[in-house]
Design a protein around this motif. Structure first.
Motif, PDB file in Angstrom:
ATOM      1  N   ASN A  87       0.809  -1.229   0.000  1.00  0.00           N
ATOM      2  CA  ASN A  87       0.000   0.000   0.000  1.00  0.00           C
ATOM      3  C   ASN A  87       0.840   1.276   0.000  1.00  0.00           C
ATOM      4  N   LEU A  88       1.966   1.253  -0.700  1.00  0.00           N
ATOM      5  CA  LEU A  88       2.759   2.475  -0.861  1.00  0.00           C
ATOM      6  C   LEU A  88       2.135   3.357  -1.939  1.00  0.00           C
ATOM      7  N   PHE A  89       2.372   4.662  -1.839  1.00  0.00           N
ATOM      8  CA  PHE A  89       1.903   5.583  -2.875  1.00  0.00           C
ATOM      9  C   PHE A  89       2.861   5.488  -4.052  1.00  0.00           C
ATOM     10  N   SER A  90       2.383   4.966  -5.175  1.00  0.00           N
ATOM     11  CA  SER A  90       3.271   4.686  -6.309  1.00  0.00           C
ATOM     12  C   SER A  90       3.818   5.958  -6.961  1.00  0.00           C
ATOM     13  N   HIS A  91       3.094   7.096  -6.818  1.00  0.00           N
ATOM     14  CA  HIS A  91       3.532   8.333  -7.461  1.00  0.00           C
ATOM     15  C   HIS A  91       4.492   9.138  -6.592  1.00  0.00           C
ATOM     16  N   LEU A  92       4.778   8.625  -5.383  1.00  0.00           N
ATOM     17  CA  LEU A  92       5.692   9.300  -4.472  1.00  0.00           C
ATOM     18  C   LEU A  92       6.971   8.491  -4.313  1.00  0.00           C
ATOM     19  N   SER A  93       8.080   9.190  -4.083  1.00  0.00           N
ATOM     20  CA  SER A  93       9.343   8.502  -3.816  1.00  0.00           C
ATOM     21  C   SER A  93       9.276   7.832  -2.447  1.00  0.00           C
ATOM     22  N   VAL A  94      10.268   7.015  -2.166  1.00  0.00           N
ATOM     23  CA  VAL A  94      10.347   6.359  -0.859  1.00  0.00           C
ATOM     24  C   VAL A  94      10.377   7.414   0.252  1.00  0.00           C
ATOM     25  N   MET A  95      11.198   8.425   0.081  1.00  0.00           N
ATOM     26  CA  MET A  95      11.285   9.487   1.087  1.00  0.00           C
ATOM     27  C   MET A  95       9.950  10.179   1.273  1.00  0.00           C
ATOM     28  N   LYS A 116      14.208  11.942  10.317  1.00  0.00           N
ATOM     29  CA  LYS A 116      13.622  10.744  10.927  1.00  0.00           C
ATOM     30  C   LYS A 116      13.475   9.633   9.885  1.00  0.00           C
ATOM     31  N   ALA A 117      13.046   9.999   8.674  1.00  0.00           N
ATOM     32  CA  ALA A 117      12.842   9.006   7.619  1.00  0.00           C
ATOM     33  C   ALA A 117      14.156   8.316   7.269  1.00  0.00           C
ATOM     34  N   LEU A 118      15.242   9.069   7.195  1.00  0.00           N
ATOM     35  CA  LEU A 118      16.543   8.466   6.882  1.00  0.00           C
ATOM     36  C   LEU A 118      16.983   7.507   7.986  1.00  0.00           C
ATOM     37  N   GLU A 119      16.718   7.866   9.234  1.00  0.00           N
ATOM     38  CA  GLU A 119      17.037   6.961  10.349  1.00  0.00           C
ATOM     39  C   GLU A 119      16.291   5.630  10.192  1.00  0.00           C
ATOM     40  N   LEU A 120      15.020   5.743   9.836  1.00  0.00           N
ATOM     41  CA  LEU A 120      14.202   4.541   9.704  1.00  0.00           C
ATOM     42  C   LEU A 120      14.607   3.714   8.484  1.00  0.00           C
ATOM     43  N   LEU A 121      14.976   4.385   7.408  1.00  0.00           N
ATOM     44  CA  LEU A 121      15.432   3.661   6.224  1.00  0.00           C
ATOM     45  C   LEU A 121      16.744   2.933   6.501  1.00  0.00           C
ATOM     46  N   ARG A 122      17.593   3.541   7.321  1.00  0.00           N
ATOM     47  CA  ARG A 122      18.819   2.837   7.729  1.00  0.00           C
ATOM     48  C   ARG A 122      18.469   1.627   8.582  1.00  0.00           C
ATOM     49  N   LEU A 123      17.449   1.784   9.431  1.00  0.00           N
ATOM     50  CA  LEU A 123      17.012   0.684  10.284  1.00  0.00           C
ATOM     51  C   LEU A 123      16.591  -0.522   9.452  1.00  0.00           C
ATOM     52  N   VAL A 124      15.902  -0.285   8.337  1.00  0.00           N
ATOM     53  CA  VAL A 124      15.430  -1.384   7.501  1.00  0.00           C
ATOM     54  C   VAL A 124      16.361  -1.661   6.320  1.00  0.00           C
ATOM     55  N   GLY A 125      17.530  -0.990   6.315  1.00  0.00           N
ATOM     56  CA  GLY A 125      18.555  -1.289   5.319  1.00  0.00           C
ATOM     57  C   GLY A 125      18.300  -0.716   3.941  1.00  0.00           C
ATOM     58  N   LEU A 126      17.576   0.408   3.853  1.00  0.00           N
ATOM     59  CA  LEU A 126      17.199   0.931   2.536  1.00  0.00           C
ATOM     60  C   LEU A 126      17.478   2.428   2.378  1.00  0.00           C
ATOM     61  N   ALA A 127      18.454   2.960   3.114  1.00  0.00           N
ATOM     62  CA  ALA A 127      18.735   4.394   3.033  1.00  0.00           C
ATOM     63  C   ALA A 127      19.130   4.802   1.617  1.00  0.00           C
ATOM     64  N   GLU A 128      19.811   3.925   0.881  1.00  0.00           N
ATOM     65  CA  GLU A 128      20.256   4.273  -0.465  1.00  0.00           C
ATOM     66  C   GLU A 128      19.098   4.343  -1.463  1.00  0.00           C
ATOM     67  N   LYS A 129      17.918   3.849  -1.055  1.00  0.00           N
ATOM     68  CA  LYS A 129      16.755   3.857  -1.943  1.00  0.00           C
ATOM     69  C   LYS A 129      15.814   5.024  -1.656  1.00  0.00           C
ATOM     70  N   ALA A 130      16.260   6.007  -0.887  1.00  0.00           N
ATOM     71  CA  ALA A 130      15.379   7.084  -0.425  1.00  0.00           C
ATOM     72  C   ALA A 130      14.691   7.826  -1.566  1.00  0.00           C
ATOM     73  N   GLU A 131      15.376   8.027  -2.672  1.00  0.00           N
ATOM     74  CA  GLU A 131      14.796   8.799  -3.768  1.00  0.00           C
ATOM     75  C   GLU A 131      14.212   7.922  -4.871  1.00  0.00           C
ATOM     76  N   ASN A 132      14.240   6.622  -4.683  1.00  0.00           N
ATOM     77  CA  ASN A 132      13.620   5.718  -5.654  1.00  0.00           C
ATOM     78  C   ASN A 132      12.103   5.701  -5.493  1.00  0.00           C
ATOM     79  N   ARG A 149       7.619   3.299   6.959  1.00  0.00           N
ATOM     80  CA  ARG A 149       6.564   4.318   6.918  1.00  0.00           C
ATOM     81  C   ARG A 149       5.665   4.216   8.143  1.00  0.00           C
ATOM     82  N   CYS A 150       5.368   2.988   8.549  1.00  0.00           N
ATOM     83  CA  CYS A 150       4.569   2.771   9.754  1.00  0.00           C
ATOM     84  C   CYS A 150       5.282   3.341  10.977  1.00  0.00           C
ATOM     85  N   LEU A 151       6.589   3.088  11.082  1.00  0.00           N
ATOM     86  CA  LEU A 151       7.368   3.552  12.234  1.00  0.00           C
ATOM     87  C   LEU A 151       7.518   5.070  12.260  1.00  0.00           C
ATOM     88  N   ALA A 152       7.389   5.706  11.098  1.00  0.00           N
ATOM     89  CA  ALA A 152       7.546   7.164  11.028  1.00  0.00           C
ATOM     90  C   ALA A 152       6.516   7.890  11.877  1.00  0.00           C
TER      91      ALA A 152
END
Length: 367
Positions: A87-95, A116-132, A149-152
């Protein structure tokens, strides 16, 4: 943290949940298991009021969220949900997926939300995908973004609705690893899952649901090692069964044997095992023959996919008596054949019936 009392849910005439009663303590991880279609996901959706219950009460930190005076929006901020379909928003980036809710609903600044989002992306191992964008990620990566996104929203309770069911087997492990890490953080979690090893490993408590009810609950060891209910035991062992009821001496032997053959073929059991099973049933029917028409005889074949064990269970009405002990049968040739075809024989007086359980030999050996 969560207390559920007499919860029920109907969709028209279909009763999905019946009188659910349980508690989830703060910091507890509760896994909910059971067959498909038994109300597990509906229970989570009722907790989050995505489906409104038909009856009962749900207390979050002592507040009944079904009370008309309850501030549901405020209570919902304590609870978030991860769905099986991302249920991610397909028209929005990960960030943007991670920051939109904290900015709009919690009033966070864009800078704070991105940090905060970058911290959480590092937590789940996906910081490099922030703009994908979501379509550029694998299913496992999308589900990890959904968890971030839930943790945010900094929830106190997270509801997971079969978070790995839409994933390829190779992606399941990465998502379960993230959930295991969250479990160590002390977040209260309720997880609907079909991953039995994961449920056993991560949970403080396990609920087994069937027919819209909580049939059994306990610690992982209690549920997975020593379940008390037949339905729980069958589910844990992934037991498939077939029952034939005999009411008179004029039963249809050919139809019964055909059904047994079909069941065995469906489970891909070796021909030797099928032959032994049919021979065992033939010998037992000779023993029961004098009593047919005076009692009800249920013959159940149960096969465990997990242990590869095949059992034959004979339940008969009447006075308490082991049919194999009657008339000196233990010295009979038929009894010798029965012993040679089985690994074990167990007799019980169960629910007002004589119950004989036989473990059939040679299950794991092809010819």
């Amino acid at each position: 943290m969560i207390r559920i009392e007499h919860l029920s849910k109907k969709f028209g005439d279909l009763v999905v949940l019946k009188d659910i009663n349980t508690e989830i303590k703060r910091g507890e991880i509760v896994s909910i298991i059971g067959p498909s279609g038994t109300g597990k996901s509906t229970l989570l959706r009722c907790l989050n009021l995505l489906d409104y219950p038909s009856g009962g009460s749900i207390y979050i930190d002592g507040v009944n969220i079904l009370d008309k005076k309850a501030d549901v929006a405020k209570i919902r901020q304590k609870m978030n949900m991860v769905f099986q379909s991302f249920n991610l928003f397909s028209h929005l980036s990960v960030m943007e997926n991670l920051t939109i809710a904290p900015i709009r609903l919690r009033g966070m600044s864009k800078e704070a939300a991105r940090t905060k989002a970058l911290e959480l992306l590092r937590l789940v191992g996906l910081a490099e995908k922030a703009e994908n964008y979501p379509e550029e990620l694998s299913g496992g990566q999308q589900q990890r973004v959904a968890i971030a996104r839930c943790l945010a929203m900094e929830p106190e309770i997270i509801l997971f609705d079969e978070p790995t069911s839409a994933l390829d087997p190779t992606m399941v492990r990465e998502v379960l690893s993230v959930i295991r890490r969250l479990a160590r953080e002390g977040i209260t979690m309720a997880i609907v899952t079909h991953e039995m090893d994961f449920a056993r490993d991560v949970s403080n408590r396990v609920l087994y649901m069937d027919e819209g009810l909580i049939f059994e609950e306990g610690t992982p060891d209690e549920i997975f090692e020593n379940p008390q209910k037949d339905k729980t035991r069958a589910f844990i062992n992934r037991t498939l069964s077939f029952t034939w009821r005999i009411l008179s001496p004029d039963y249809d032997l050919y139809a019964m044997n055909a059904e047994i053959e079909a069941f065995c073929e469906k489970q891909i059991l070796p021909k030797k095992t099928r032959y032994n099973l049919l021979l065992l049933i033939e010998e037992l029917l000779q023993i029961y023959a004098p009593y047919l028409g005076k009692m009800i005889l249920d013959m159940t074949i149960a096969y465990s996919e997990k242990s590869r064990r095949l059992d034959l269970i004979c339940e008969s009405t009447g006075e308490k008596a082991n049919p194999l002990d009657s008339h000196g049968l233990t010295d009979d040739l038929g009894f010798t054949i029965i012993k040679n075809l089985t690994e074990s024989i167990d007799y019980q007086w169960h629910n007002g019936k004589n119950r004989l359980e036989f473990q059939v030999k040679n299950l794991s050996h092809e010819e």
